[in-house]
Write an enzyme that holds these catalytic residues in place. Structure first.
Site, PDB file in Angstrom:
ATOM      1  N   TYR A 147     -12.795  -3.147   2.529  1.00  0.00           N
ATOM      2  CA  TYR A 147     -11.591  -2.311   2.639  1.00  0.00           C
ATOM      3  C   TYR A 147     -11.354  -1.937   4.111  1.00  0.00           C
ATOM      4  CZ  TYR A 147      -8.847   2.038   2.434  1.00  0.00           C
ATOM      5  OH  TYR A 147      -7.911   3.026   2.650  1.00  0.00           O
ATOM      6  N   LYS A 158      -8.216  -2.833   6.594  1.00  0.00           N
ATOM      7  CA  LYS A 158      -7.374  -1.829   7.260  1.00  0.00           C
ATOM      8  C   LYS A 158      -7.310  -2.109   8.769  1.00  0.00           C
ATOM      9  CE  LYS A 158      -5.966  -0.066   3.742  1.00  0.00           C
ATOM     10  NZ  LYS A 158      -4.555   0.153   3.404  1.00  0.00           N
TER      11      LYS A 158
HETATM   12  N1  LIG Z   1      -5.553   8.754   0.303  1.00  0.00           N
HETATM   13  C1  LIG Z   1      -6.221   8.658   1.427  1.00  0.00           C
HETATM   14  O1  LIG Z   1      -7.074   9.499   1.731  1.00  0.00           O
HETATM   15  C2  LIG Z   1      -5.959   7.515   2.375  1.00  0.00           C
HETATM   16  C3  LIG Z   1      -6.617   7.519   3.611  1.00  0.00           C
HETATM   17  C4  LIG Z   1      -6.387   6.479   4.492  1.00  0.00           C
HETATM   18  C5  LIG Z   1      -5.516   5.464   4.152  1.00  0.00           C
HETATM   19  N2  LIG Z   1      -4.913   5.474   2.939  1.00  0.00           N
HETATM   20  C6  LIG Z   1      -4.049   4.342   2.603  1.00  0.00           C
HETATM   21  O2  LIG Z   1      -2.816   4.787   2.092  1.00  0.00           O
HETATM   22  C7  LIG Z   1      -2.378   3.924   1.048  1.00  0.00           C
HETATM   23  C8  LIG Z   1      -2.096   4.708  -0.215  1.00  0.00           C
HETATM   24  O3  LIG Z   1      -3.216   5.470  -0.567  1.00  0.00           O
HETATM   25  P1  LIG Z   1      -3.248   6.345  -1.890  1.00  0.00           P
HETATM   26  O4  LIG Z   1      -4.438   7.220  -1.774  1.00  0.00           O
HETATM   27  O5  LIG Z   1      -1.924   6.913  -2.166  1.00  0.00           O
HETATM   28  O6  LIG Z   1      -3.599   5.179  -2.945  1.00  0.00           O
HETATM   29  P2  LIG Z   1      -3.513   5.199  -4.520  1.00  0.00           P
HETATM   30  O7  LIG Z   1      -3.406   6.593  -5.020  1.00  0.00           O
HETATM   31  O8  LIG Z   1      -4.622   4.339  -4.959  1.00  0.00           O
HETATM   32  O9  LIG Z   1      -2.099   4.495  -4.753  1.00  0.00           O
HETATM   33  C9  LIG Z   1      -1.872   3.206  -4.366  1.00  0.00           C
HETATM   34  C10 LIG Z   1      -0.542   2.728  -4.950  1.00  0.00           C
HETATM   35  O10 LIG Z   1      -0.568   1.324  -4.888  1.00  0.00           O
HETATM   36  C11 LIG Z   1      -0.426   0.776  -6.188  1.00  0.00           C
HETATM   37  N3  LIG Z   1      -1.289  -0.384  -6.266  1.00  0.00           N
HETATM   38  C12 LIG Z   1      -2.615  -0.459  -6.060  1.00  0.00           C
HETATM   39  N4  LIG Z   1      -3.057  -1.710  -6.237  1.00  0.00           N
HETATM   40  C13 LIG Z   1      -1.967  -2.444  -6.553  1.00  0.00           C
HETATM   41  C14 LIG Z   1      -1.776  -3.813  -6.872  1.00  0.00           C
HETATM   42  N5  LIG Z   1      -2.785  -4.678  -6.902  1.00  0.00           N
HETATM   43  N6  LIG Z   1      -0.526  -4.242  -7.154  1.00  0.00           N
HETATM   44  C15 LIG Z   1       0.510  -3.384  -7.156  1.00  0.00           C
HETATM   45  N7  LIG Z   1       0.391  -2.071  -6.852  1.00  0.00           N
HETATM   46  C16 LIG Z   1      -0.837  -1.616  -6.563  1.00  0.00           C
HETATM   47  C17 LIG Z   1      -0.842   1.871  -7.155  1.00  0.00           C
HETATM   48  O11 LIG Z   1      -0.128   1.778  -8.376  1.00  0.00           O
HETATM   49  P3  LIG Z   1      -0.646   1.038  -9.697  1.00  0.00           P
HETATM   50  O12 LIG Z   1      -2.030   1.541  -9.944  1.00  0.00           O
HETATM   51  O13 LIG Z   1       0.347   1.438 -10.722  1.00  0.00           O
HETATM   52  O14 LIG Z   1      -0.585  -0.418  -9.383  1.00  0.00           O
HETATM   53  C18 LIG Z   1      -0.354   3.106  -6.410  1.00  0.00           C
HETATM   54  O15 LIG Z   1       0.993   3.319  -6.666  1.00  0.00           O
HETATM   55  C19 LIG Z   1      -3.447   2.854   0.897  1.00  0.00           C
HETATM   56  O16 LIG Z   1      -3.083   1.716   1.634  1.00  0.00           O
HETATM   57  C20 LIG Z   1      -4.660   3.482   1.507  1.00  0.00           C
HETATM   58  O17 LIG Z   1      -5.536   2.527   2.054  1.00  0.00           O
HETATM   59  C21 LIG Z   1      -5.102   6.478   2.043  1.00  0.00           C
END
Ligand SMILES: NC(=O)c1ccc[n+]([C@@H]2O[C@H](COP(=O)([O-])OP(=O)(O)OC[C@H]3O[C@@H](n4cnc5c(N)ncnc54)[C@H](OP(=O)(O)O)[C@@H]3O)[C@@H](O)[C@H]2O)c1
Length: 292
Positions: free
Chosen positions: A180, A184
């Site tokens: 992962y 990134k």
């Molecule tokens: N939250 C944090 O602390 C954090 C920190 C650093 C970076 N980020 C980055 O920010 C982004 C969003 O994070 P988040 O925490 O909001 O993630 P999340 O809650 O896991 O949500 C990710 C979104 O992407 C969709 N998704 C995941 N896999 C998919 C697939 N194979 N095909 C289609 N849709 C998919 C999920 O919907 P479905 O499950 O319905 O498919 C969901 O809507 C990510 O790129 C993550 O790396 C987050």
């Protein structure tokens, strides 16, 4: 007029400050009337959808789960009177990528947000090969192909933007989420590179590097809410505000400070060891879950 002549004749997009000064500050005027959010059903993707809807941008929302996607689409149509299309499917699959590209075809697409992520937790050697392939498919191949498919029309219109969601882990090796973290880093470097390649063609590319953000995805992985005050709405708002000021935005003071300290002040071996301690608890949460 051929494509090259057309591009040469087209006025370049003015910098954000000039647009604000000239009074042309409506988001849709500056970038376009539609946005695609790849990974939109919850968390940061849904926050981007709400922020863009508030700017009267029509939306194409992509994610695997139909119900939350449709519920969000309905909420935004009612609240903002915008058009919303849903493209349900797994972004790891070429068929879903084709479906998303087809939904966006012919639209005045102004913003693409590459947000979906696959984040397998645990020792690298204990991960199934399928899990690792999915990291490449969702976090690397899908953004590459979506951007390659969608950017040419944006360049031809001379306006548009792309936001690539990357992470603090994309700056530094992070044991137990190695694939992962590496994906990134790929997205950060891709964003930085495209920012330069496309900035004189009216396209704003931005890599958004987050620390811990309170989202369902984080809570599920960590078994608790993210520390600090950074929530998804603040991150989405900050990233949209930063468009035109790329190549990288790091929402949140603590996130910026931690990135600077860990990448510039602390020796790399120590920084990686500190991150290894913090991801040990993630692996424990996952092990507890799979044992129960
Ligand atoms: N939250 C944090 O602390 C954090 C920190 C650093 C970076 N980020 C980055 O920010 C982004 C969003 O994070 P988040 O925490 O909001 O993630 P999340 O809650 O896991 O949500 C990710 C979104 O992407 C969709 N998704 C995941 N896999 C998919 C697939 N194979 N095909 C289609 N849709 C998919 C999920 O919907 P479905 O499950 O319905 O498919 C969901 O809507 C990510 O790129 C993550 O790396 C987050």
């Amino acid at each position: 007029m051929g494509a090259t002549q057309e591009q040469a004749a087209r006025p370049k997009t003015a910098p954000k400050a000039a647009l604000m000064a000239s009074g042309e500050h409506r988001f849709t005027d500056r970038l376009g009337t539609w946005a695609l959010i790849a990974g939109a059903s919850e968390g940061l993707g849904a926050a981007f959808a709400r922020q863009l809807a508030g700017r009267r941008v029509n939306l194409v929302l992509a994610a695997r789960r139909k119900e939350p996607l449709e519920a969000l689409a309905q909420e935004l149509r009612s609240a903002f009177g915008i058009e919303v299309r849903c493209a349900e499917g797994d972004l790891a699959s070429p068929a879903t990528l084709d479906k998303v590209l087809a939904e966006c075809s012919g639209l005045d697409l102004g913003v693409v947000v590459c947000n979906a992520a696959q984040a397998p937790i645990g020792d690298f050697l204990a991960r199934e090969v399928d899990d690792l392939n999915r990291v490449v498919d969702v976090n690397v191949r899908a953004p590459l192909l979506l951007l390659r498919g969608l950017l040419p029309a944006m360049v031809a219109r001379g306006r548009g933007a792309a936001i690539l969601m990357t992470s603090f882990t994309g700056h530094l090796g992070t044991p137990r989420i190695a694939a992962y973290a590496a994906s990134k880093a790929f997205l950060r470097v891709l964003g930085e590179s495209l920012w330069y390649e496309l900035k004189d063609q009216g396209i704003d590319v931005l890599a958004c590097s987050c620390g811990a953000v309170r989202t369902p995805g984080y809570a599920m992985a960590a078994g608790k809410e993210a520390p600090g005050t950074l929530n998804a709405e603040k991150v989405a708002k900050r990233a949209l505000w930063a468009l035109g000021g790329g190549p990288v935005v790091m929402p949140g003071f603590v996130n910026r400070l931690a990135t600077i300290v860990m990448t510039r002040l602390v020796p790399k071996r120590t920084a990686i060891a500190i991150l290894a301690r913090s991801t040990r608890s993630l692996a424990q949460v996952r092990d507890t879950r799979s044992a129960s």
